[in-house]
Design an enzyme around this catalytic site. Structure first.
Site, mmCIF file in Angstrom:
data_model
loop_
_atom_site.group_PDB
_atom_site.id
_atom_site.type_symbol
_atom_site.label_atom_id
_atom_site.label_comp_id
_atom_site.label_asym_id
_atom_site.label_seq_id
_atom_site.Cartn_x
_atom_site.Cartn_y
_atom_site.Cartn_z
ATOM 1 N N GLY A 205 20.175 45.490 37.119
ATOM 2 C CA GLY A 205 20.784 44.877 35.947
ATOM 3 C C GLY A 205 20.139 43.579 35.535
ATOM 4 O O GLY A 205 19.968 43.303 34.340
ATOM 5 N N ALA B 79 22.751 50.648 38.960
ATOM 6 C CA ALA B 79 23.307 51.807 39.650
ATOM 7 C C ALA B 79 24.294 51.458 40.751
ATOM 8 O O ALA B 79 25.271 52.177 40.979
ATOM 9 C CB ALA B 79 22.168 52.656 40.224
ATOM 10 N N HIS B 80 24.063 50.366 41.465
ATOM 11 C CA HIS B 80 24.876 50.104 42.642
ATOM 12 C C HIS B 80 26.296 49.658 42.317
ATOM 13 O O HIS B 80 27.133 49.567 43.216
ATOM 14 C CB HIS B 80 24.191 49.064 43.544
ATOM 15 C CG HIS B 80 24.154 47.677 42.997
ATOM 16 N ND1 HIS B 80 24.906 46.648 43.536
ATOM 17 C CD2 HIS B 80 23.455 47.126 41.975
ATOM 18 C CE1 HIS B 80 24.665 45.539 42.876
ATOM 19 N NE2 HIS B 80 23.790 45.798 41.921
ATOM 20 N N THR C 111 4.872 51.561 39.772
ATOM 21 C CA THR C 111 5.210 52.864 40.322
ATOM 22 C C THR C 111 6.729 53.027 40.413
ATOM 23 O O THR C 111 7.431 52.146 40.897
ATOM 24 C CB THR C 111 4.598 53.032 41.725
ATOM 25 O OG1 THR C 111 3.181 52.880 41.615
ATOM 26 C CG2 THR C 111 4.914 54.395 42.305
ATOM 27 N N CYS D 172 25.909 37.581 42.488
ATOM 28 C CA CYS D 172 24.525 37.361 42.057
ATOM 29 C C CYS D 172 24.092 35.907 42.220
ATOM 30 O O CYS D 172 22.990 35.536 41.830
ATOM 31 C CB CYS D 172 24.361 37.783 40.598
ATOM 32 S SG CYS D 172 24.719 39.528 40.318
#
Length: 377
Positions: free
Chosen positions: A69, A199-200, A236, A324
């Site tokens: 995010g 996602a988490h 990648t 965060c």
């Protein structure tokens, strides 16, 4: 451990473990390669992209995979402000995620004008007031969908409409990292051009997220190199994590109604029981729409750091602010912007429920909080 810190991170869903299992040993190629082993990985990414796009009503080419995010927020703000070699203006609010505020501050140091919309004592913004800051030079307006600390649901749809009415060329971004946990996201219904997910927060892997970029929106890349993601984010791909994020989103959408009912029931039971045990309890944002998974409360005359230590020892995980902030014991900028004094802000705690929350956990947590708060008092 009674875990009520899902806003920081949720455990992996069973569907995610199943989806990523083949990538432990069998699918290991670099998706940027040209041989069959690489094509396996590339196909997995594109299948995930197609699924994710369908879930938020986007075109697959509008999905840019990121490292989470914070990166998505940085890409949205900096990418827009610096697109086309200019230093475009930014409009946001003082209660945004640190990734948005930090990006705006960074752009400001290079000449971008930054304007902040006012917030109410409940943490809401007035769409008309947000739009009043929009000018011909505005590159991006960023207002989050749901606040990561208080759980207040902001009127993103109305903000986007007001901004477009003021300047149809202005780009609207929303950090939907918390909002998507409990509400379905349709980018057209929201009316946004850029949208961040991680996602988490909903049972996917850590270290992966996405930025939705509406077709035709110009962004300067943050990461240069191999030109992956149509040149918008080189590097990648983390194939396993991307596949896991898609699986988590699919599981969330399938259980959306059940999730909301279960989580809201536990959140409401927690607040009702706690209010009965702690009569002077204050629920932050009680006068505003709130996301169903978050309860942000103030326990007068009790320092949150001391209460968190006692709760942790008693087997309850909660938090004082956004995770965060690297564990720093600082006063929340969100609460200060809402008009709380530092002393009042230090009496606040966040309890956040999630997909793995079990029946009865809300009432159990309230009892623990009341017991430990009473001991401190």
């Amino acid at each position: 451990m009674l875990y009520l810190d899902h806003a920081a991170s949720s455990p992996l869903r069973p569907e995610v473990w199943a989806a990523i299992e083949p990538f432990r040993n069998d699918v290991y190629g670099n998706p940027s390669g040209s041989h069959a082993v690489s094509r396996q990985a590339k196909n997995a990414i594109e299948d995930a992209r197609d699924l994710i796009a369908s879930l938020i009503n986007a075109d697959p080419r509008e999905i840019v995979f990121t490292g989470g995010g914070s990166e998505s927020d940085n890409q949205a703000i900096k990418g827009r402000a610096f697109s086309g070699g200019r230093r475009g203006a930014i409009v946001t609010s003082p209660t945004e995620h640190d990734a948005v505020l930090g990006s705006a501050e960074y752009c400001g140091s290079f000449g971008s004008a930054v304007a902040f919309a006012k917030v109410t004592v409940d943490g809401l913004v007035d769409p008309a007031e947000v739009a009043s800051h929009v000018t011909a030079d505005t590159a991006v307006v960023s207002i989050m969908m749901g606040n990561n600390e208080t759980g207040v649901r902001l009127p993103v749809e109305e903000v986007a409409a007001a901004v477009k009415a003021a300047n149809p060329a202005a780009i609207v971004h929303t950090d939907a990292v918390q909002g998507y946990v409990s509400e379905r996201v349709d980018v057209d219904v929201l009316g946004v051009d850029l949208l961040s997910l991680a996602a988490h927060k909903f049972g996917g892997p850590k270290g992966v997220g996405l930025l939705y970029v509406r077709s035709g929106t110009r962004l300067a890349p943050l990461v240069h190199g191999g030109g992956q993601e149509l040149g918008r984010r080189s590097g990648t791909h983390n194939v396993m994590a991307i596949v896991g994020m898609a699986a988590a989103m699919a599981a969330l959408e399938e259980d959306r109604a059940g999730f909301r009912a279960r989580v809201m029931g536990e959140r409401d039971a927690f607040e009702a029981r706690l209010a009965g045990l702690v009569p002077d309890l204050v629920v932050t944002g009680a006068g505003a729409p709130r996301m169903v998974q978050t309860s942000h409360v103030r326990l007068p005359a009790i320092r949150n750091e001391m209460l968190l230590v006692r709760l942790d020892r008693a087997g309850l995980a909660a938090s004082a602010a956004s995770a965060c902030q690297s564990g720093a014991a600082t006063v929340s900028h969100v609460l200060e912007a809402m008009g709380m004094t530092p002393a009042l802000a230090r009496e606040c705690l966040r309890f956040s429920f999630g997909w793995s929350t079990a029946e009865g956990e809300g009432a159990r947590a309230a009892r623990l909080v009341a017991d430990e708060a009473g001991a401190l008092r």
